[in-house]
Each structure stands twice: as structure tokens, then as C-alpha cells.
Design a protein around this motif. Sequence first.
Motif, PDB file in Angstrom:
ATOM      1  N   ASP A  75       0.855  -1.190   0.000  1.00 24.40           N
ATOM      2  CA  ASP A  75       0.000   0.000   0.000  1.00 24.40           C
ATOM      3  C   ASP A  75       0.890   1.239   0.000  1.00 24.40           C
ATOM      4  O   ASP A  75       1.664   1.452   0.938  1.00 24.40           O
ATOM      5  N   SER A  76       0.780   2.071  -1.036  1.00 25.77           N
ATOM      6  CA  SER A  76       1.631   3.254  -1.130  1.00 25.77           C
ATOM      7  C   SER A  76       1.134   4.408  -0.260  1.00 25.77           C
ATOM      8  O   SER A  76       1.828   5.405  -0.089  1.00 25.77           O
ATOM      9  N   GLN A 223      14.200  -0.160 -16.361  1.00 26.31           N
ATOM     10  CA  GLN A 223      14.093  -1.618 -16.487  1.00 26.31           C
ATOM     11  C   GLN A 223      13.576  -2.241 -15.190  1.00 26.31           C
ATOM     12  O   GLN A 223      12.773  -3.177 -15.221  1.00 26.31           O
ATOM     13  N   MET A 224      14.028  -1.703 -14.060  1.00 25.44           N
ATOM     14  CA  MET A 224      13.578  -2.239 -12.780  1.00 25.44           C
ATOM     15  C   MET A 224      12.097  -1.954 -12.578  1.00 25.44           C
ATOM     16  O   MET A 224      11.352  -2.815 -12.079  1.00 25.44           O
ATOM     17  N   CYS A 225      11.641  -0.758 -12.943  1.00 24.56           N
ATOM     18  CA  CYS A 225      10.219  -0.436 -12.864  1.00 24.56           C
ATOM     19  C   CYS A 225       9.396  -1.433 -13.674  1.00 24.56           C
ATOM     20  O   CYS A 225       8.385  -1.970 -13.191  1.00 24.56           O
ATOM     21  N   ASP A 226       9.815  -1.671 -14.901  1.00 27.77           N
ATOM     22  CA  ASP A 226       9.088  -2.593 -15.764  1.00 27.77           C
ATOM     23  C   ASP A 226       9.060  -3.997 -15.169  1.00 27.77           C
ATOM     24  O   ASP A 226       8.023  -4.678 -15.200  1.00 27.77           O
ATOM     25  N   VAL A 232       3.887  -6.084  -8.581  1.00 30.35           N
ATOM     26  CA  VAL A 232       3.199  -5.183  -7.649  1.00 30.35           C
ATOM     27  C   VAL A 232       2.561  -4.046  -8.441  1.00 30.35           C
ATOM     28  O   VAL A 232       2.892  -3.835  -9.611  1.00 30.35           O
ATOM     29  N   PRO A 233       1.639  -3.283  -7.813  1.00 24.78           N
ATOM     30  CA  PRO A 233       1.026  -2.144  -8.510  1.00 24.78           C
ATOM     31  C   PRO A 233       2.060  -1.133  -8.999  1.00 24.78           C
ATOM     32  O   PRO A 233       3.149  -1.010  -8.429  1.00 24.78           O
ATOM     33  N   ALA A 238       7.236   1.809  -8.797  1.00 25.45           N
ATOM     34  CA  ALA A 238       8.051   3.010  -8.985  1.00 25.45           C
ATOM     35  C   ALA A 238       8.757   3.399  -7.685  1.00 25.45           C
ATOM     36  O   ALA A 238       9.933   3.820  -7.703  1.00 25.45           O
ATOM     37  N   MET A 239       8.063   3.257  -6.545  1.00 21.69           N
ATOM     38  CA  MET A 239       8.677   3.574  -5.266  1.00 21.69           C
ATOM     39  C   MET A 239       9.836   2.624  -4.965  1.00 21.69           C
ATOM     40  O   MET A 239      10.917   3.053  -4.544  1.00 21.69           O
ATOM     41  N   LEU A 240       9.631   1.315  -5.209  1.00 20.81           N
ATOM     42  CA  LEU A 240      10.689   0.337  -4.949  1.00 20.81           C
ATOM     43  C   LEU A 240      11.888   0.559  -5.867  1.00 20.81           C
ATOM     44  O   LEU A 240      13.042   0.492  -5.418  1.00 20.81           O
TER      45      LEU A 240
END
Length: 282
Positions: A75-76, A223-226, A232-233, A238-240
Motif C-alpha cells: 500500500d503506497s 528496467q527495474m520499474c518494468d 506489484v502495482p 516506482a517507489m521500490l
Amino acid sequence: MTTAGTTLVIGATGTTGSRTAAQLTAAGHRVKAASRRATPVAGTEPVPFDWYDPATHAAALDGVDGVYLIPPVGDSDPATIMLPFLRQARTAGVHRAVLLSSSAIPEGGPAVGTVHQALPGLFEQWAVLRPSWFMQNFTGEHAHARSIRDEGIIRTATGSGRVGFVDAEDIAAVAVRALTDEQAPNTDLVLTGPEALGYDDIAAIITEVTGRSVVHHRLSYEQMCDHLTTQVPVRFAAMLAGMDRAIAGGAEDRITDAVQRLTGRPPRAFRALLGRETRCSS
């Protein structure tokens, strides 16, 4: 000297919650072990609890004077549901709260940082545990552990950045002290292991200790975002990925004395933990 009373452990079947519940009961403290399925935890009173189901909150809080808070996973914006619960807890007689946050999230920062900021205004006795990344991420059911087992690969956007990885048992030991000492720390505590390691180092240690070849694949932030959005959502991904980017910039290249100071013993090293878990699984 420690306090008596009943402690509610939220997320009592999770990585730090299960260990905190076990250490509390081993020390003779009464524990209500809260989880969505109220899974029995040896020596505790299991109670059903779901952050998103307020109907489960009152019964979980009944008779409790301290609470260990694991935010809802993924949960962001956890403050939306956590702050009403914490106000309810205070009204119900809870006088001490210990919150699990992250070394990457400061007071007033994103996600659980908002809860961190509000905690001192809600409880006279409190602590915020801000551990670095868990060593168990490489041995349990975390995405890194699965990719190590399935592919022999760790994927991050951390580059050559280093992290003071910490054992979940050490986090739990600090949580127990924060929950039961006569006086709560009333501060936030950045928890690390005894050394800062890069993911290349982690891969090399796993290879050496287990005999299984593991490599670190360095990805870009994009690349990590993708990659993470398959798990995860999007906002949480994007936060991670942003946390990985911060590690690459040196944000987590530190060690602290908090585990030693709170527990009276040094934190466990990754090599020692990996050797222990390898022996236990053989």
C-alpha cells in the motif's frame, strides 16, 4: 526492568512479526497474534485481523496495552487506514506503539513516513524501527529469493551501491525491547547488520556458501520499474525502483550501533545467517 501487559503483534505470521511474537512469548509476555487467517502461533492468542476490514479491529485491540505495527503490504498510502486504527487503539487503552518502517523512508516521507510522523502525537511511548533491507530477502519467499532459486539471478537497479543488510531476528529482538522495556525509546532507530554489502557481494557470498552459482544483474531504473510492475502495482513498483536508485547513489551505505545498543549483542552477519539457514535446510 520490563513492563507487563498484553501486546498485539500485527502481521504475526510475517517475517518480523512471527519472530517478534515468538521472542515475546519466550520471554514470558502475553501476545495476541493478529493475522488475516488468525493462524496459531505457539504460545499466543491468535486473533483475526485485516487492515482493510475495520470490523476486525476492536476485538484485536481488546485488553491490549502495546502494539507492534506492520503496515499493509504493497500500500503506497498506508496512513489512510493506519491512522484511524491508531486513534482507535489509543481510545481502547493502548499506551505504546512500535512501528516497522524502513531505513529508506524518513519521518514525514512517503508511504509509512506519514504514520511515523503522526506516532509521537498519538502515544506517550513509541518507537519507529527503520531497518535496512532484510537478509531474509535472499532466503525466504521474497522475489530475490525466488529468482535466486529459479534462475541463479538477483535483479536490481542498485549498481555498485551498498546496503547494511540486517537479520530479521535482530529486528525482532529490538522490537521486543522497544515494546517491553520500562521506557520506550521514543525515537526512530535505523537498524543495520555489521557490514555494508553490494548486491555483487551478496551474490558472491551465496555462491561461496551454498555452492550454487548466483549473479547480480544490474538494471536501469526504467528496467527495474518494468520488471517490478509484473509483481506489484505501478505506483509501488516506482517507489521500490526509486529505493534501488537511492542505494546506487549511496543512501544506504552505512552501519549503525542500534542493534548492539538495544539488545546488548552484535548484529548477525549475512555469511553467518546464510550458513545457519543452509545447515537447517540440509
